[in-house]
Design an enzyme around this catalytic site. Structure first.
Site, PDB file in Angstrom:
ATOM      1  N   PHE A 127       0.848  -1.190   0.000  1.00  0.00           N
ATOM      2  CA  PHE A 127       0.000   0.000   0.000  1.00  0.00           C
ATOM      3  C   PHE A 127       0.890   1.249   0.000  1.00  0.00           C
ATOM      4  O   PHE A 127       1.856   1.318   0.757  1.00  0.00           O
ATOM      5  CB  PHE A 127      -0.903  -0.030   1.236  1.00  0.00           C
ATOM      6  CG  PHE A 127      -2.013   0.966   1.190  1.00  0.00           C
ATOM      7  CD1 PHE A 127      -3.129   0.742   0.407  1.00  0.00           C
ATOM      8  CD2 PHE A 127      -1.938   2.135   1.917  1.00  0.00           C
ATOM      9  CE1 PHE A 127      -4.165   1.670   0.362  1.00  0.00           C
ATOM     10  CE2 PHE A 127      -2.971   3.073   1.880  1.00  0.00           C
ATOM     11  CZ  PHE A 127      -4.083   2.825   1.097  1.00  0.00           C
ATOM     12  N   ASP A 194       1.601  -5.200   8.411  1.00  0.00           N
ATOM     13  CA  ASP A 194       0.427  -4.346   8.323  1.00  0.00           C
ATOM     14  C   ASP A 194      -0.788  -5.268   8.196  1.00  0.00           C
ATOM     15  O   ASP A 194      -0.886  -6.054   7.244  1.00  0.00           O
ATOM     16  CB  ASP A 194       0.557  -3.413   7.109  1.00  0.00           C
ATOM     17  CG  ASP A 194      -0.558  -2.364   7.070  1.00  0.00           C
ATOM     18  OD1 ASP A 194      -1.662  -2.655   7.577  1.00  0.00           O
ATOM     19  OD2 ASP A 194      -0.322  -1.277   6.528  1.00  0.00           O
ATOM     20  N   TYR A 219     -10.909   1.252  10.690  1.00  0.00           N
ATOM     21  CA  TYR A 219     -12.142   1.578   9.954  1.00  0.00           C
ATOM     22  C   TYR A 219     -12.498   0.591   8.842  1.00  0.00           C
ATOM     23  O   TYR A 219     -13.476   0.782   8.150  1.00  0.00           O
ATOM     24  CB  TYR A 219     -12.090   3.006   9.380  1.00  0.00           C
ATOM     25  CG  TYR A 219     -10.862   3.335   8.552  1.00  0.00           C
ATOM     26  CD1 TYR A 219     -10.758   2.935   7.227  1.00  0.00           C
ATOM     27  CD2 TYR A 219      -9.821   4.073   9.106  1.00  0.00           C
ATOM     28  CE1 TYR A 219      -9.642   3.242   6.475  1.00  0.00           C
ATOM     29  CE2 TYR A 219      -8.690   4.385   8.360  1.00  0.00           C
ATOM     30  CZ  TYR A 219      -8.606   3.972   7.054  1.00  0.00           C
ATOM     31  OH  TYR A 219      -7.499   4.275   6.312  1.00  0.00           O
ATOM     32  N   LYS A 220     -11.686  -0.446   8.662  1.00  0.00           N
ATOM     33  CA  LYS A 220     -12.008  -1.434   7.620  1.00  0.00           C
ATOM     34  C   LYS A 220     -12.843  -2.550   8.256  1.00  0.00           C
ATOM     35  O   LYS A 220     -13.984  -2.312   8.629  1.00  0.00           O
ATOM     36  CB  LYS A 220     -10.712  -1.920   6.970  1.00  0.00           C
ATOM     37  CG  LYS A 220     -10.070  -0.789   6.151  1.00  0.00           C
ATOM     38  CD  LYS A 220      -8.709  -1.121   5.622  1.00  0.00           C
ATOM     39  CE  LYS A 220      -8.184   0.049   4.784  1.00  0.00           C
ATOM     40  NZ  LYS A 220      -6.734   0.075   4.686  1.00  0.00           N
ATOM     41  N   ARG A 366     -12.732  -4.384  -7.005  1.00  0.00           N
ATOM     42  CA  ARG A 366     -12.445  -5.082  -5.751  1.00  0.00           C
ATOM     43  C   ARG A 366     -13.745  -5.279  -4.973  1.00  0.00           C
ATOM     44  O   ARG A 366     -14.550  -4.352  -4.835  1.00  0.00           O
ATOM     45  CB  ARG A 366     -11.468  -4.207  -4.972  1.00  0.00           C
ATOM     46  CG  ARG A 366     -10.876  -4.840  -3.771  1.00  0.00           C
ATOM     47  CD  ARG A 366      -9.757  -3.973  -3.220  1.00  0.00           C
ATOM     48  NE  ARG A 366     -10.274  -2.743  -2.611  1.00  0.00           N
ATOM     49  CZ  ARG A 366      -9.653  -2.083  -1.641  1.00  0.00           C
ATOM     50  NH1 ARG A 366      -8.488  -2.503  -1.171  1.00  0.00           N
ATOM     51  NH2 ARG A 366     -10.171  -0.975  -1.146  1.00  0.00           N
TER      52      ARG A 366
END
Ligand SMILES: *Cc1c(COP(=O)(O)O)cnc(C)c1O
Length: 407
Positions: A127, A194, A219-220, A366
């Site tokens: 990322f 991560d 928040y995921k 996705r």
């Protein structure tokens, strides 16, 4: 049993041991949400809790609530709810800052312990914020960020830190955390994991993998709300390492107001400044939806949803969409990704039709699976709608080509 009709998908939903959790989430009508891997939805618990934090704790308690409502303890109490999801002890986790900022702290701490080695090793597909932070931290420490497709093959005795995201955000490819960590250790490197696309999606075992440092996102899959604080985990032998964001919340006695920094013992030194209490409260309450949930059951359903999505896309989209995720379920996280040169426009058309996934440049559509609320019938319906759009070419309209700031 292959799913060839909506009735087959409905039968799977009726037999689903997680079905009752869907009611914990406040999902809008008419929407199939396959983007909980990017922003988890609002939970009933978080809505009530933020309302209470606003009206009662802040509105009436005012500054007294730092003590009376336990605000001061949130970085620890919220961490204690994340710990079992990642195979960690509560005392080794803190909830604080963003994933990016926590990466800065742990990379600095790791490099500080690896004097003489001057490489941070990662992957080109990691990322971007991870790569950007690593190059910034590297510059401060005289270390260089090196990227390799096969990180274990690139481990040399110059590698100080191996920094990898367990699940690739684009393709969903999942690393074998224990094997990669063992390879890093054999080469004398420390690991920074991560867990942005892992925590809350399937069982993670940081302790069993003998990992060194980890960060992850609130928040995921943890449903903490937009910009929710992140978490940081440090293996006990590394907790005395120096992290340079030495703010007052990382001090041994923040309210002694001493002029000189004295690090707190243990994980508290990984805190920096005042916690965002309203966001912390939302995350705290959202995490209660995981109470009593067996993540092995979550993983089993996640795999079944992923398999269904891939099977149905391949059966219904006439080869237009190429699978970008590993075909083998064991090598995937909780998402399925497909490539199409017009992926952006197709995703916009799909969102306009009520199926929310997302697009990642250059060409990836996705879809995330969140077994506490995603139903088999949702996946079935989503693919029917997607197939309709692809076959009719109805994505090829000017409004679907217009790029928004967030994709
Ligand atoms: C989402 C995500 C982040 C987010 O970082 P923020 O600091 O919260 O913006 C970081 N790393 C990975 C791998 C992610 O998927």
């Amino acid at each position: 049993m292959p799913v060839t009709s909506r009735a087959d998908a409905e039968a799977l939903d009726r037999a689903d041991p997680l079905a009752r959790h869907r009611d914990d989430f406040l999902l809008p009508d008419g929407v199939i949400y396959l983007d909980g891997n990017s922003l988890g939805p609002l939970t009933r618990a978080a809505r009530e809790r933020v309302e209470r934090a606003l009206r009662h704790e802040w509105g009436e308690g005012l500054i007294r609530s730092w003590n009376s409502a336990g605000w001061i303890d949130l970085p620890r109490t919220v961490a204690a709810k994340i710990a079992p999801l990642i195979g960690a002890r509560a005392e080794d986790v803190r909830v604080t800052d963003s994933t990016s900022v926590n990466l800065f702290k742990v990379l600095s701490a790791a490099l500080g312990k690896q004097a003489g080695r001057r490489v941070i090793l990662s992957e080109p597909g990691n990322f971007p914020t991870d790569l950007y932070i690593a190059s910034g931290v590297g510059a401060m420490h005289g270390a260089e960020l090196v990227l390799a497709e096969d990180v274990t093959a690139a481990l040399t005795d110059d590698v100080a830190v191996l920094m990898v995201t367990e699940v690739d955000y684009r393709t969903g490819r999942r690393h074998d955390m224990a094997a990669v960590t063992a390879a890093a250790h054999a080469a004398g490197a420390l690991t920074v994991w991560d867990l942005a696309h892992s925590a809350g999606a399937f069982p993670v075992d940081l302790t069993g993998a003998d990992a060194d440092f980890a960060v992850g996102c609130g928040y995921k899959y943890l449903n903490g709300g937009p910009g929710a604080p992140a978490f940081v985990w440090v293996a006990p032998p590394h907790q005395e390492a120096v992290q340079p964001l030495s703010g007052w919340f990382g001090h041994a006695a923040p309210f002694a107001f001493e002029p000189v920094f004295r690090p707190a013992p243990g994980m508290d030194r990984f805190l920096t400044g005042t916690a965002p209490v309203l966001s912390m409260s939302a995350l705290d309450a959202a995490l209660d939806t995981f109470a009593g949930v067996d993540l092995a059951v979550v993983r089993e359903k996640s795999v079944a949803l992923g398999e269904l999505m891939i099977e149905r896309v391949e059966a219904r989209c006439g080869g237009a969409l190429a699978l970008a995720s590993p075909r083998e379920a064991a090598r995937r996280g909780s998402q399925a990704s497909f490539r199409h040169p017009n992926g952006y426009a197709i995703m916009q058309a799909l969102i306009a039709a009520g199926v929310i996934g997302d697009f990642r440049a250059p060409d990836i559509l996705r879809f995330g699976f969140t077994p506490l609320y995603t139903r088999f019938a949702d996946v079935y319906d989503a693919v029917e709608i997607l197939a309709g759009i692809v076959k009719a070419g109805s994505w090829d309209r000017p409004e679907f080509h217009r790029r928004a700031a967030v994709t």
